[in-house]
Write an enzyme that holds these catalytic residues in place. Structure first.
Site, PDB file in Angstrom:
ATOM      1  N   CYS A   1       0.800  -1.236   0.000  1.00  0.00           N
ATOM      2  CA  CYS A   1       0.000   0.000   0.000  1.00  0.00           C
ATOM      3  C   CYS A   1       0.832   1.284   0.000  1.00  0.00           C
ATOM      4  O   CYS A   1       0.395   2.293  -0.544  1.00  0.00           O
ATOM      5  CB  CYS A   1      -1.010   0.003   1.143  1.00  0.00           C
ATOM      6  SG  CYS A   1      -0.282   0.011   2.780  1.00  0.00           S
TER       7      CYS A   1
ATOM      8  N   LYS B   1      -6.141  -8.886  11.258  1.00  0.00           N
ATOM      9  CA  LYS B   1      -6.008  -7.445  11.046  1.00  0.00           C
ATOM     10  C   LYS B   1      -7.358  -6.915  10.573  1.00  0.00           C
ATOM     11  O   LYS B   1      -7.871  -7.329   9.533  1.00  0.00           O
ATOM     12  CB  LYS B   1      -4.932  -7.159  10.005  1.00  0.00           C
ATOM     13  CG  LYS B   1      -4.791  -5.675   9.705  1.00  0.00           C
ATOM     14  CD  LYS B   1      -3.625  -5.383   8.797  1.00  0.00           C
ATOM     15  CE  LYS B   1      -3.582  -3.909   8.444  1.00  0.00           C
ATOM     16  NZ  LYS B   1      -2.448  -3.572   7.595  1.00  0.00           N
TER      17      LYS B   1
ATOM     18  N   CYS C   1      -3.406  -2.654  -0.871  1.00  0.00           N
ATOM     19  CA  CYS C   1      -2.350  -3.516  -0.330  1.00  0.00           C
ATOM     20  C   CYS C   1      -1.936  -4.623  -1.290  1.00  0.00           C
ATOM     21  O   CYS C   1      -0.999  -5.367  -1.026  1.00  0.00           O
ATOM     22  CB  CYS C   1      -2.806  -4.125   0.999  1.00  0.00           C
ATOM     23  SG  CYS C   1      -3.244  -2.861   2.210  1.00  0.00           S
TER      24      CYS C   1
ATOM     25  N   LYS D   1      -4.546  -6.965  15.502  1.00  0.00           N
ATOM     26  CA  LYS D   1      -4.374  -5.538  15.217  1.00  0.00           C
ATOM     27  C   LYS D   1      -5.699  -4.936  14.793  1.00  0.00           C
ATOM     28  O   LYS D   1      -6.350  -5.511  13.926  1.00  0.00           O
ATOM     29  CB  LYS D   1      -3.355  -5.383  14.084  1.00  0.00           C
ATOM     30  CG  LYS D   1      -3.143  -3.951  13.637  1.00  0.00           C
ATOM     31  CD  LYS D   1      -2.301  -3.898  12.402  1.00  0.00           C
ATOM     32  CE  LYS D   1      -2.242  -2.452  11.942  1.00  0.00           C
ATOM     33  NZ  LYS D   1      -1.655  -2.307  10.648  1.00  0.00           N
TER      34      LYS D   1
ATOM     35  N   SER E   1      -1.754   3.521  15.356  1.00  0.00           N
ATOM     36  CA  SER E   1      -1.576   4.973  15.322  1.00  0.00           C
ATOM     37  C   SER E   1      -2.739   5.747  15.935  1.00  0.00           C
ATOM     38  O   SER E   1      -2.526   6.718  16.659  1.00  0.00           O
ATOM     39  CB  SER E   1      -1.347   5.425  13.881  1.00  0.00           C
ATOM     40  OG  SER E   1      -2.441   5.045  13.050  1.00  0.00           O
TER      41      SER E   1
ATOM     42  N   GLU F   1      -8.414 -17.109  11.010  1.00  0.00           N
ATOM     43  CA  GLU F   1      -7.247 -16.515  10.335  1.00  0.00           C
ATOM     44  C   GLU F   1      -5.939 -16.908  11.035  1.00  0.00           C
ATOM     45  O   GLU F   1      -4.932 -17.178  10.383  1.00  0.00           O
ATOM     46  CB  GLU F   1      -7.365 -14.982  10.310  1.00  0.00           C
ATOM     47  CG  GLU F   1      -8.376 -14.440   9.314  1.00  0.00           C
ATOM     48  CD  GLU F   1      -7.837 -14.431   7.880  1.00  0.00           C
ATOM     49  OE1 GLU F   1      -6.747 -14.958   7.630  1.00  0.00           O
ATOM     50  OE2 GLU F   1      -8.535 -13.895   6.996  1.00  0.00           O
TER      51      GLU F   1
ATOM     52  N   TYR G   1       4.013   2.941  19.469  1.00  0.00           N
ATOM     53  CA  TYR G   1       4.749   4.190  19.268  1.00  0.00           C
ATOM     54  C   TYR G   1       5.150   4.813  20.610  1.00  0.00           C
ATOM     55  O   TYR G   1       5.773   5.874  20.644  1.00  0.00           O
ATOM     56  CB  TYR G   1       3.879   5.170  18.463  1.00  0.00           C
ATOM     57  CG  TYR G   1       3.415   4.560  17.147  1.00  0.00           C
ATOM     58  CD1 TYR G   1       4.262   4.549  16.037  1.00  0.00           C
ATOM     59  CD2 TYR G   1       2.167   3.952  17.034  1.00  0.00           C
ATOM     60  CE1 TYR G   1       3.860   3.958  14.845  1.00  0.00           C
ATOM     61  CE2 TYR G   1       1.754   3.365  15.848  1.00  0.00           C
ATOM     62  CZ  TYR G   1       2.610   3.363  14.757  1.00  0.00           C
ATOM     63  OH  TYR G   1       2.214   2.767  13.588  1.00  0.00           O
TER      64      TYR G   1
ATOM     65  N   ARG H   1     -10.548  -0.753   2.579  1.00  0.00           N
ATOM     66  CA  ARG H   1      -9.847  -2.035   2.673  1.00  0.00           C
ATOM     67  C   ARG H   1     -10.747  -3.166   3.170  1.00  0.00           C
ATOM     68  O   ARG H   1     -10.280  -4.221   3.572  1.00  0.00           O
ATOM     69  CB  ARG H   1      -8.652  -1.902   3.616  1.00  0.00           C
ATOM     70  CG  ARG H   1      -7.649  -0.826   3.240  1.00  0.00           C
ATOM     71  CD  ARG H   1      -6.263  -1.219   3.701  1.00  0.00           C
ATOM     72  NE  ARG H   1      -5.323  -0.120   3.806  1.00  0.00           N
ATOM     73  CZ  ARG H   1      -4.808   0.533   2.770  1.00  0.00           C
ATOM     74  NH1 ARG H   1      -5.184   0.227   1.531  1.00  0.00           N
ATOM     75  NH2 ARG H   1      -3.941   1.504   2.959  1.00  0.00           N
TER      76      ARG H   1
END
Ligand code: PBG
Length: 320
Positions: free
Chosen positions: A119, A192, A127, A245, A271, A230, A309, A214
């Site tokens: 992506c 995800k 992606c 995630k 994020s 998954e 982060y 997405r």
């Protein structure tokens, strides 16, 4: 007789003795955003406290992180050019390939993980490969495998596919094994979700899809059983580490996955989760110890590894 759990909360030392959960910098993975240019260290507007770094800055950055006990990084690249087929992702001299080499040359002990996805490199921002306006699963696999191989050639320790194509873990494992990289591990972004919490990252990585969204490949946030499916598929295909995630809205799944599998479980404190907290702290609405509460909640839910982060903040705040 009245029960008195407060006895074990009476002094700091007793609380230390009885604390159930431990989290240290060694459990954390620091994402880094790598850009073209020289001497670049620019704060990312959508993610205050995070930076766009040019390759020449990485040695210093990784050195500083190591002094804080943060020895693992995951790299995201912003290429100079994008095209329809995302060729910057698998260019042997691409931004990530150069970044990996730089870190491995200067700080070989660092655990270098690379995000494997198209992506950031495709002009359309999806992606995988677009064929007739649709993301074509099987055509994307070859490019993802090629990307992973180029990261391994540059010296990556782990590759982390985040594209959510079916069969990509097997395709990457086959390619790595066939090209002499059987020792390179796969950390799969297995569960995800299609999440609004990625907003600040897409700004930071300039990877927002130019059309559509997405939801045709990332998971529906209403689904939990499907996450376990998954995870099982990725383990079957050869994943060494599985990931959930985002983290915070999905702690139920972090716990279920931890109870189900016998490999390390990673959770990505993404994020949006980061920026919401940072903004609230900067507004004076909440104390910065909220960062510890967030990270410990992910750990308590069962994560062995947390991508976040907040690495530097955690190292500063933690009195371990
Ligand atoms: C690439 C990728 C994304 C994130 C990690 N790898 C963005 C996306 O899927 O849109 C998000 C990370 C974050 O929000 O912190 N596919």
């Amino acid at each position: 007789m009245i029960q008195r759990p407060r006895r074990l909360r009476r002094t700091p030392a007793i609380r230390e003795l009885c604390a159930e959960t431990d989290l240290t910098p060694r459990h954390l993975v620091q994402p880094l955003f790598v850009v073209e240019g020289k001497g670049v260290r620019n704060e990312i507007p959508s993610m205050p406290g995070c930076y766009h770094l040019s390759v020449d800055q990485l040695g210093k950055e990784v050195g500083e992180l190591a002094t804080l006990g943060l020895r693992s990084v995951i790299l995201f690249g912003l290429p100079g050019n994008k095209d329809e087929v995302g060729s910057g992702a698998y260019d042997p001299d691409g931004i990530i390939q150069r970044a990996v080499k730089e870190i491995k040359d200067r700080r070989p002990a660092t655990v270098v993980i690379t995000d494997v996805c198209l992506c950031e490199y495709t002009s359309h921002g999806h992606c995988g490969l677009l064929v007739g306006g649709q993301v074509d699963n099987d055509a994307s696999l070859e490019l993802l495998a090629r990307t992973a191989r180029s990261h391994a050639q540059a010296g990556a320790d782990l590759v982390a596919p985040s594209d959510m194509m079916d069969g990509r873990v097997a395709a990457i494992r086959d390619e790595l094994d066939a090209s002499g990289f059987s020792e390179v591990a796969i950390m799969a972004y297995s569960a995800k979700y299609a999440s609004a919490f990625y907003g600040p990252f897409r700004d930071a990585a300039r990877s927002a899809p130019q059309s559509g969204d997405r939801r045709g490949y990332q998971m529906d946030f209403r689904n939990g059983r499907e996450a376990l499916k998954e995870i099982a598929l990725d383990l079957d295909e050869g994943a060494d580490i599985v990931m959930v995630k985002p983290a915070l809205c999905y702690l139920d799944l972090v716990r279920q996955v931890r109870d189900l599998v016998d490999v390390p479980v990673a959770a990505y404190n993404v994020s949006g989760e980061y920026t919401m907290v940072v903004k609230a702290i900067r507004e004076g609405l909440v104390d910065e110890r909220i960062i510890l509460e967030v990270l410990f909640s992910i750990r308590r839910a069962g994560a062995d590894i947390i991508l976040t982060y907040f690495g530097r903040d955690f190292a500063r705040l933690y009195e371990g």
